[in-house]
Design an enzyme around this catalytic site. Structure first.
Site, PDB file in Angstrom:
ATOM      1  N   GLU A   1      -2.463  10.589   3.046  1.00  0.00           N
ATOM      2  CA  GLU A   1      -3.592  10.885   3.935  1.00  0.00           C
ATOM      3  C   GLU A   1      -3.548  12.364   4.308  1.00  0.00           C
ATOM      4  O   GLU A   1      -2.555  12.836   4.869  1.00  0.00           O
ATOM      5  CB  GLU A   1      -3.529  10.018   5.193  1.00  0.00           C
TER       6      GLU A   1
ATOM      7  N   GLU B   1       0.840  -1.202   0.000  1.00  0.00           N
ATOM      8  CA  GLU B   1       0.000   0.000   0.000  1.00  0.00           C
ATOM      9  C   GLU B   1       0.874   1.250   0.000  1.00  0.00           C
ATOM     10  O   GLU B   1       1.884   1.304   0.697  1.00  0.00           O
ATOM     11  CB  GLU B   1      -0.878  -0.029   1.257  1.00  0.00           C
TER      12      GLU B   1
ATOM     13  N   ASP C   1       0.318   5.292   0.544  1.00  0.00           N
ATOM     14  CA  ASP C   1      -0.726   6.172   1.087  1.00  0.00           C
ATOM     15  C   ASP C   1      -0.420   7.654   1.026  1.00  0.00           C
ATOM     16  O   ASP C   1       0.679   8.071   1.423  1.00  0.00           O
ATOM     17  CB  ASP C   1      -0.869   5.920   2.604  1.00  0.00           C
TER      18      ASP C   1
END
Ligand SMILES: *[C@@H]1O[C@H](CO)[C@@H](O)[C@H](O)[C@H]1NC(C)=O
Length: 275
Positions: free
Chosen positions: A105, A101, A103
């Site tokens: 955010e 993953e 990311d």
């Protein structure tokens, strides 16, 4: 003859470094709603997409395609005004145990206070590699481009034309690297007020709901893995890009897991290699 053609195609794709690309294609053909259809809107004939968070629900979308290496980015305009407690996530992820993953955010804030952009890398199911920066612009007033350049040698996290993070392939040091499974592209907006804003001190003010994040101009270039083994591709940054990365680290970085001595008395091995 057939063989010839095959090699020609291979050669061409190796030179271009891409197979299959979609440039600014309609979001309603690239993505499906993965969470709360009544909180997701496609606008302008699919050119723009809005995700909404209110007291009833957050929302999310996911790509129909999966990518194993590539250059993937999107323009996002984050929740304006009082976005405290909201988290807008834009990420690539594979599924199942030992997932990979990448990311982005975006942690909201009170009006006039800065968003925080947290990035993370999961490889073979293990994350815990957070970095946090402030942005050098207000991400809620205009669209900006966020994305990754991902090949067999490195992963670059990009904000507009600026590299904000480099994750090298450190397999040689025993650090897992995302290279075995394809990842989809996802985004969601949700209530993260237990931790997101000033460590969870500032809660969502629901009187300011609905909170809306806007998306447009998704671009994806699926890379050919084998063409990336070449020499120039293993040098992740031009000198100019390296300067920009250093500028971000000097002026905007507020947290780096590699520097967190309480969490990691001995920094993880990749910390000594990544730029
Ligand atoms: C919110 O604003 C405060 C005060 O400027 C700052 O300390 C914090 O890092 C900002 N961002 C988040 C997500 O808390």
């Amino acid at each position: 003859m057939g063989c010839f053609l095959y090699y020609e195609i291979l050669l061409v794709t190796a030179l271009l470094g891409t197979i299959g690309s979609s440039v600014g294609s309609d979001l309603d053909t690239e993505f499906y709603v993965s969470w709360a259809a009544d909180h997701v809107k496609f606008l302008k004939g699919g050119e723009e997409l809005h995700l909404t968070l209110d007291q009833v629900s957050g929302s999310g979308f996911a790509s129909k395609n999966k990518y194993l290496f590539g250059n993937i980015n999107m323009q996002i305009k984050l929740v304006p005004g009082d976005s405290a407690g909201t988290v807008t996530a834009f990420y690539l992820s594979s599924q199942g145990l030992n997932h990979d993953e990448l990311d982005f955010e975006f942690l909201g804030n009170k009006s006039g206070e800065p968003y925080v952009l947290q990035t993370n890398v999961y490889a073979s199911g293990k994350g815990d590699r957070e970095q946090r920066i402030y942005l050098w612009f207000d991400p809620s007033t205009e669209f900006h481009t966020y994305g990754v350049i991902w090949n067999t040698a490195y992963i670059l996290f990009m904000v507009d034309e600026v590299p904000i993070r480099v994750f090298m392939n450190n397999k040689a040091l025993g650090v897992p690297y995302p290279e075995r499974q394809a990842m989809g592209v996802f985004s969601s907006i949700w209530n993260g007020d237990s931790w997101a804003t000033q460590g969870g001190l500032v809660k969502i003010d629901w009187s300011h709901a609905p909170f809306v994040a806007a998306y447009r101009n998704f671009q994806s270039y699926q890379a050919v893995a084998s063409s990336m083994e070449g020499s120039e591709e293993s040098e992740p940054l031009t000198p100019g890009q390296k300067n920009k990365l250093d500028w971000v680290k000097r002026n905007y970085m507020i947290y780096d897991y590699c520097e967190d001595k309480q969490r990691y008395p001995v920094p993880p091995p990749e910390c000594f290699i990544n730029l």
